[in-house]
Design a protein around this motif. Sequence first.
Motif, PDB file in Angstrom:
ATOM      1  N   GLY A  64      81.957 -15.551  87.028  1.00  0.00           N
ATOM      2  CA  GLY A  64      83.120 -14.677  86.940  1.00  0.00           C
ATOM      3  C   GLY A  64      83.240 -14.000  85.591  1.00  0.00           C
ATOM      4  N   ALA A  65      82.970 -14.773  84.521  1.00  0.00           N
ATOM      5  CA  ALA A  65      83.022 -14.186  83.180  1.00  0.00           C
ATOM      6  C   ALA A  65      81.909 -13.164  82.982  1.00  0.00           C
ATOM      7  N   ASP A  66      80.707 -13.492  83.493  1.00  0.00           N
ATOM      8  CA  ASP A  66      79.565 -12.570  83.344  1.00  0.00           C
ATOM      9  C   ASP A  66      79.795 -11.264  84.115  1.00  0.00           C
ATOM     10  N   ILE A  67      80.339 -11.357  85.318  1.00  0.00           N
ATOM     11  CA  ILE A  67      80.599 -10.145  86.100  1.00  0.00           C
ATOM     12  C   ILE A  67      81.571  -9.237  85.359  1.00  0.00           C
ATOM     13  N   ALA A  68      82.636  -9.814  84.809  1.00  0.00           N
ATOM     14  CA  ALA A  68      83.621  -8.997  84.087  1.00  0.00           C
ATOM     15  C   ALA A  68      82.975  -8.288  82.897  1.00  0.00           C
ATOM     16  N   LYS A  69      82.068  -8.978  82.193  1.00  0.00           N
ATOM     17  CA  LYS A  69      81.407  -8.360  81.035  1.00  0.00           C
ATOM     18  C   LYS A  69      80.538  -7.181  81.459  1.00  0.00           C
ATOM     19  N   VAL A  70      79.791  -7.334  82.548  1.00  0.00           N
ATOM     20  CA  VAL A  70      78.917  -6.247  83.006  1.00  0.00           C
ATOM     21  C   VAL A  70      79.749  -5.060  83.499  1.00  0.00           C
ATOM     22  N   VAL A  71      80.804  -5.318  84.267  1.00  0.00           N
ATOM     23  CA  VAL A  71      81.683  -4.238  84.736  1.00  0.00           C
ATOM     24  C   VAL A  71      82.261  -3.484  83.539  1.00  0.00           C
ATOM     25  N   SER A  72      82.724  -4.234  82.553  1.00  0.00           N
ATOM     26  CA  SER A  72      83.311  -3.618  81.363  1.00  0.00           C
ATOM     27  C   SER A  72      82.276  -2.776  80.609  1.00  0.00           C
ATOM     28  N   ALA A  73      81.052  -3.315  80.456  1.00  0.00           N
ATOM     29  CA  ALA A  73      80.000  -2.582  79.736  1.00  0.00           C
ATOM     30  C   ALA A  73      79.608  -1.318  80.483  1.00  0.00           C
ATOM     31  N   ASP A  74      79.493  -1.391  81.803  1.00  0.00           N
ATOM     32  CA  ASP A  74      79.143  -0.196  82.596  1.00  0.00           C
ATOM     33  C   ASP A  74      80.169   0.906  82.386  1.00  0.00           C
ATOM     34  N   LEU A  75      81.453   0.551  82.553  1.00  0.00           N
ATOM     35  CA  LEU A  75      82.504   1.568  82.463  1.00  0.00           C
ATOM     36  C   LEU A  75      82.623   2.115  81.041  1.00  0.00           C
ATOM     37  N   GLU A  76      82.492   1.245  80.039  1.00  0.00           N
ATOM     38  CA  GLU A  76      82.583   1.706  78.655  1.00  0.00           C
ATOM     39  C   GLU A  76      81.445   2.663  78.312  1.00  0.00           C
ATOM     40  N   ARG A  77      80.233   2.348  78.806  1.00  0.00           N
ATOM     41  CA  ARG A  77      79.063   3.169  78.492  1.00  0.00           C
ATOM     42  C   ARG A  77      79.162   4.565  79.111  1.00  0.00           C
ATOM     43  N   SER A  78      79.935   4.711  80.169  1.00  0.00           N
ATOM     44  CA  SER A  78      80.097   6.033  80.788  1.00  0.00           C
ATOM     45  C   SER A  78      80.842   6.996  79.881  1.00  0.00           C
ATOM     46  N   GLY A  79      81.565   6.470  78.904  1.00  0.00           N
ATOM     47  CA  GLY A  79      82.345   7.316  78.013  1.00  0.00           C
ATOM     48  C   GLY A  79      83.681   7.734  78.587  1.00  0.00           C
ATOM     49  N   LEU A  80      83.940   7.372  79.855  1.00  0.00           N
ATOM     50  CA  LEU A  80      85.187   7.777  80.506  1.00  0.00           C
ATOM     51  C   LEU A  80      86.273   6.714  80.400  1.00  0.00           C
ATOM     52  N   PHE A  81      85.880   5.488  80.034  1.00  0.00           N
ATOM     53  CA  PHE A  81      86.822   4.375  80.028  1.00  0.00           C
ATOM     54  C   PHE A  81      86.781   3.637  78.697  1.00  0.00           C
ATOM     55  N   LYS A  82      87.908   3.075  78.328  1.00  0.00           N
ATOM     56  CA  LYS A  82      88.009   2.270  77.111  1.00  0.00           C
ATOM     57  C   LYS A  82      88.523   0.881  77.501  1.00  0.00           C
ATOM     58  N   PRO A  83      87.602  -0.067  77.771  1.00  0.00           N
ATOM     59  CA  PRO A  83      88.054  -1.422  78.096  1.00  0.00           C
ATOM     60  C   PRO A  83      88.827  -2.025  76.925  1.00  0.00           C
ATOM     61  N   LEU A  84      89.953  -2.642  77.234  1.00  0.00           N
ATOM     62  CA  LEU A  84      90.801  -3.208  76.191  1.00  0.00           C
ATOM     63  C   LEU A  84      90.356  -4.619  75.827  1.00  0.00           C
ATOM     64  N   ASN A  85      90.706  -5.054  74.636  1.00  0.00           N
ATOM     65  CA  ASN A  85      90.339  -6.386  74.146  1.00  0.00           C
ATOM     66  C   ASN A  85      91.048  -7.457  74.985  1.00  0.00           C
ATOM     67  N   PRO A  86      90.286  -8.347  75.640  1.00  0.00           N
ATOM     68  CA  PRO A  86      90.921  -9.386  76.476  1.00  0.00           C
ATOM     69  C   PRO A  86      91.896 -10.262  75.706  1.00  0.00           C
ATOM     70  N   GLN A  87      91.734 -10.374  74.391  1.00  0.00           N
ATOM     71  CA  GLN A  87      92.648 -11.213  73.617  1.00  0.00           C
ATOM     72  C   GLN A  87      94.069 -10.641  73.606  1.00  0.00           C
ATOM     73  N   SER A  88      94.223  -9.382  73.979  1.00  0.00           N
ATOM     74  CA  SER A  88      95.561  -8.780  74.006  1.00  0.00           C
ATOM     75  C   SER A  88      96.274  -8.989  75.347  1.00  0.00           C
ATOM     76  N   PHE A  89      95.564  -9.519  76.357  1.00  0.00           N
ATOM     77  CA  PHE A  89      96.144  -9.629  77.693  1.00  0.00           C
ATOM     78  C   PHE A  89      97.290 -10.646  77.711  1.00  0.00           C
ATOM     79  N   LEU A  90      98.363 -10.304  78.446  1.00  0.00           N
ATOM     80  CA  LEU A  90      99.553 -11.152  78.511  1.00  0.00           C
ATOM     81  C   LEU A  90      99.677 -11.895  79.833  1.00  0.00           C
ATOM     82  N   GLN A  91      98.717 -11.687  80.736  1.00  0.00           N
ATOM     83  CA  GLN A  91      98.659 -12.461  81.978  1.00  0.00           C
ATOM     84  C   GLN A  91      97.254 -13.032  82.130  1.00  0.00           C
ATOM     85  N   THR A  92      97.160 -14.227  82.688  1.00  0.00           N
ATOM     86  CA  THR A  92      95.861 -14.872  82.856  1.00  0.00           C
ATOM     87  C   THR A  92      95.226 -14.462  84.189  1.00  0.00           C
TER      88      THR A  92
END
Length: 448
Positions: A64-92
């Motif tokens: 589950g952690a690995d999938i989230a990292k790959v999804v985030s990297a794919d979207l970030e690399r497109s230049g269209l998305f800015k994945p936010l820092n998970p440490q800022s999340f207020l819900q688990t």
Amino acid sequence: MTTTTRRFLRLAGLAGAVMLALGVAAPQTARAELRIDITKGVVEPLPIAITTFHGGAGRDAQVGADIAKVVSADLERSGLFKPLNPQSFLQTPQQLQSGEPRYADWRTIGAQALVAGGVQGAGSGQMKVDFRLWDVTAGQYMSGLSYSASPDSWRRIAHIVADAIYKRLTGEDGYFDTRIVYVAESGPATNRVKRLAIMDQDGENHQFLSDGKTLVLTPRFSPTAQEITYMSYFNKKPRVYVFNIDSGRQEVLGDFPGMTFAPRFSPDGKRVVMSMAQNGNTDIFTLDLGTRRQTQLTDSPGIDTAPSYSPDGSKIVFESDRGGSQQLYIMNADGSGVRRLSFGNGRYGTPVWSPRGDLIAFTRQQGSGFAVGVIRPDGTGERILTEAYHVEGPTWAPNGRVLMFFKETPTGGGRSAKLYSIDVGGFNERRVSTPLDASDPAWSPLIP
């Protein structure tokens, strides 16, 4: 045709595709959309929160952690998305598995979209992966999908999830569940070893497909992404081959009397178009893969090469010096109706038609520099995307929004070649990681 191959002419006169059992749940109807205009470049990428896919404990949690990292990297690399820092999340992730997001909390950290998912064993050695997407700004659920697959396919599932999110948020098809075939280079400039190599579009799952004993050039995918056609100098005879990725079997294409090179599949996969050099002349031919019937398409005293079909298969763009300088030309698929496409300064080559049909990418050499650009099929709208000491060989992502190419830079005793991607607006140029030097990339269609 690459500069190397053209110079030669002038002097001479995965194994195993991932098998994926895919179960797709119908998405619910969304009542809100986030819209991004990707035809004019993106000034500010969309802030998106991508949480770890909840997997309980053990391997499911790690997947589950690995999938989230790959999804985030794919979207970030497109230049269209800015994945936010998970440490800022207020819900688990656990809280999102059992209830609605607290939209106000996600808006507080600047998120405009939110992704959450889960991973769990599904019996018979399978795993189930699901994800949900919310429009945080509007406070609405957008879509969700569920997949069943072998645990070893988690990386591919991640790319498929990224494609689904990309499409839902932009309205355009994604391009993350794809592969790149290219020429891996090593050794000194005077004795360069060139091997066929294949990898996922993000540089993972890298494999060599040839041993480097023979020089290989210009690999290109079939429409099914299961075969590759390329040029090889086996036994010092430059000829066109087809390589089956699943079986590893390769065969020479056609009993042509001369040197064959610059191959590319037709959009329906039934033919290969290529060039043949014979008796000091180079023309374009097609080979019907079913009947092995050869058809000559051009007959000019110049070098006609680097053919590329339009997406509907009705036309072919190619490069030729028949007019006295190397320029781009378009003809009907039967060889009739030839017209010149480029009229700019410099030498134009390596044209490749966009999968959308709206643009043709090319390489231009002017003076001591190279550029990669695009032009409309009617000859208008020419613009340069990137320039350098040596850039060449553009190839399109299947959605026609991103290109890959190779860039050479001088080193102390030679040159270093690397792969780069750039969007069709000329923004977001990024290096694509490879183990060795790399040239001649070709982007696959979406993997079936």
